[in-house]
Scaffold this motif. Structure first.
Motif, PDB file in Angstrom:
ATOM      1  N   ARG A  49      31.156  50.406  54.528  1.00  0.00           N
ATOM      2  CA  ARG A  49      31.397  51.573  53.677  1.00  0.00           C
ATOM      3  C   ARG A  49      32.895  51.844  53.611  1.00  0.00           C
ATOM      4  N   CYS A  50      33.442  51.796  52.416  1.00  0.00           N
ATOM      5  CA  CYS A  50      34.856  52.116  52.242  1.00  0.00           C
ATOM      6  C   CYS A  50      35.052  53.620  52.426  1.00  0.00           C
ATOM      7  N   PRO A  51      36.010  54.044  53.247  1.00  0.00           N
ATOM      8  CA  PRO A  51      36.243  55.477  53.463  1.00  0.00           C
ATOM      9  C   PRO A  51      36.655  56.231  52.195  1.00  0.00           C
ATOM     10  N   HIS A  52      37.090  55.506  51.166  1.00  0.00           N
ATOM     11  CA  HIS A  52      37.557  56.162  49.950  1.00  0.00           C
ATOM     12  C   HIS A  52      36.403  56.738  49.133  1.00  0.00           C
ATOM     13  N   ARG A  53      35.541  55.873  48.596  1.00  0.00           N
ATOM     14  CA  ARG A  53      34.443  56.327  47.743  1.00  0.00           C
ATOM     15  C   ARG A  53      33.075  55.807  48.194  1.00  0.00           C
ATOM     16  N   GLY A  54      33.016  55.221  49.369  1.00  0.00           N
ATOM     17  CA  GLY A  54      31.731  54.808  49.914  1.00  0.00           C
ATOM     18  C   GLY A  54      31.192  53.484  49.411  1.00  0.00           C
ATOM     19  N   MET A  55      31.980  52.726  48.663  1.00  0.00           N
ATOM     20  CA  MET A  55      31.532  51.419  48.187  1.00  0.00           C
ATOM     21  C   MET A  55      31.317  50.467  49.363  1.00  0.00           C
ATOM     22  N   SER A  56      30.356  49.557  49.235  1.00  0.00           N
ATOM     23  CA  SER A  56      30.102  48.569  50.283  1.00  0.00           C
ATOM     24  C   SER A  56      31.281  47.608  50.394  1.00  0.00           C
ATOM     25  N   GLY A  73      40.396  48.664  45.420  1.00  0.00           N
ATOM     26  CA  GLY A  73      41.331  47.743  46.044  1.00  0.00           C
ATOM     27  C   GLY A  73      41.959  48.203  47.340  1.00  0.00           C
ATOM     28  N   TRP A  74      41.468  49.316  47.915  1.00  0.00           N
ATOM     29  CA  TRP A  74      42.024  49.737  49.199  1.00  0.00           C
ATOM     30  C   TRP A  74      41.803  48.619  50.212  1.00  0.00           C
ATOM     31  N   SER A  75      42.840  48.316  50.996  1.00  0.00           N
ATOM     32  CA  SER A  75      42.790  47.183  51.920  1.00  0.00           C
ATOM     33  C   SER A  75      42.831  47.659  53.367  1.00  0.00           C
ATOM     34  N   TYR A  76      42.067  46.958  54.210  1.00  0.00           N
ATOM     35  CA  TYR A  76      41.932  47.343  55.611  1.00  0.00           C
ATOM     36  C   TYR A  76      42.255  46.164  56.522  1.00  0.00           C
ATOM     37  N   ALA A  77      43.020  46.454  57.570  1.00  0.00           N
ATOM     38  CA  ALA A  77      43.351  45.437  58.564  1.00  0.00           C
ATOM     39  C   ALA A  77      42.167  45.238  59.499  1.00  0.00           C
ATOM     40  N   GLN A  78      42.296  44.270  60.398  1.00  0.00           N
ATOM     41  CA  GLN A  78      41.190  43.974  61.303  1.00  0.00           C
ATOM     42  C   GLN A  78      40.900  45.111  62.269  1.00  0.00           C
ATOM     43  N   GLY A  79      41.875  45.965  62.496  1.00  0.00           N
ATOM     44  CA  GLY A  79      41.651  47.134  63.337  1.00  0.00           C
ATOM     45  C   GLY A  79      40.990  48.281  62.608  1.00  0.00           C
ATOM     46  N   GLY A  80      40.746  48.117  61.300  1.00  0.00           N
ATOM     47  CA  GLY A  80      40.077  49.138  60.508  1.00  0.00           C
ATOM     48  C   GLY A  80      41.003  50.076  59.768  1.00  0.00           C
ATOM     49  N   ASN A  81      42.296  50.059  60.084  1.00  0.00           N
ATOM     50  CA  ASN A  81      43.231  50.971  59.432  1.00  0.00           C
ATOM     51  C   ASN A  81      43.555  50.508  58.016  1.00  0.00           C
ATOM     52  N   CYS A  82      43.676  51.482  57.114  1.00  0.00           N
ATOM     53  CA  CYS A  82      44.026  51.181  55.730  1.00  0.00           C
ATOM     54  C   CYS A  82      45.500  50.790  55.658  1.00  0.00           C
ATOM     55  N   ILE A  83      45.796  49.684  55.002  1.00  0.00           N
ATOM     56  CA  ILE A  83      47.181  49.210  54.940  1.00  0.00           C
ATOM     57  C   ILE A  83      47.728  49.165  53.517  1.00  0.00           C
ATOM     58  N   ARG A  84      46.860  49.381  52.515  1.00  0.00           N
ATOM     59  CA  ARG A  84      47.353  49.312  51.134  1.00  0.00           C
ATOM     60  C   ARG A  84      46.438  50.092  50.209  1.00  0.00           C
ATOM     61  N   ILE A  85      47.062  50.920  49.351  1.00  0.00           N
ATOM     62  CA  ILE A  85      46.360  51.631  48.288  1.00  0.00           C
ATOM     63  C   ILE A  85      47.043  51.249  46.982  1.00  0.00           C
TER      64      ILE A  85
END
Length: 215
Positions: A49-56, A73-85
């Motif tokens: 679940r993407c924290p932004h809009r809940g997309m899988s 297109g929000w991007s997440y690192a392996q630690g789960g933190n968002c790194i790009r919007i």
């Protein structure tokens, strides 16, 4: 037997089914996850679940060492933190934007994910070669009845007189995930025969389940 077949660890996929740079959906007792492998080969497991809009997130894509949501297109690192919007290219995303992650290990061609924090390691299934995975509507008890033997503590069902082993895990959607494994060295003919045997066992277990003989 519930989905955590050995402590907190659940066998969710075979290594061969997750090449570098790909993401697939999987399930553990905590819910649906996005299982992904970075382009360098590192494994990660995130809540699906993407924290932004809940997309899988399992519908997304892998670029380099990050998993990106297919929606915005929000991007997440392996630690789960968002790194790009992408809509805000100059913004450094705050640490509070992150996808939940789970411990993931790979051993003997099987990928295991822990639903909870744990200091243990998943079992090492020595002498077994992964063949394929499949799902069934039958429960583990029905599979045990069809195979004529009980599952081990690791979730292994070993029918007598052959090279076939079934690594089973009950899913929270009512199905059972089966990883088909083979003992020792096998030929192409052995693998074909084992695959057919596994299919026969699945059909037999589903028939038992429907008749209420095992559940």
């Amino acid at each position: 037997m519930h989905s955590d077949t050995t402590g907190s660890w659940t066998p969710v996929a075979l290594s061969a089914d997750l090449p570098a740079g790909t993401v697939i959906p999987a399930r553990i007792s905590a819910g649906s996850i996005a299982l992904w492998r970075s382009e360098s080969g590192r494994l990660s497991a995130s809540a699906d679940r993407c924290p932004h809009r809940g997309m899988s997130l399992s519908h997304g894509f892998v670029r380099g060492e990050a998993l990106s949501c297919i929606y915005h297109g929000w991007s997440y690192a392996q630690g789960g933190n968002c790194i790009r919007i992408p809509a805000h290219p100059g913004l450094t995303p705050p640490e509070t934007i992150r996808a939940r992650t789970f411990a993931v290990e790979e051993a003997g061609g099987v990928i295991w994910v822990a639903a909870d924090e744990t200091e243990t390691k998943p079992p090492v299934l020595e002498g077994l070669t992964p063949l394929r995975s499949m799902t069934t509507d039958a429960g583990i008890s029905a599979i045990e009845t069809a195979a004529g033997t009980k599952a081990s503590a690791e979730g292994l069902i070993e029918p007598a007189g052959g090279t076939l082993c079934l690594l089973v895990s009950a899913r929270n959607d009512g199905q059972t995930l089966i990883h088909v494994l083979l003992k020792g060295e096998t030929s192409p003919a052995d693998r074909i025969a084992a695959s057919r045997e596994a299919e026969s066992l699945r059909r037999a277990a589903e028939d038992l389940q429907k008749k209420g003989i095992a559940s």
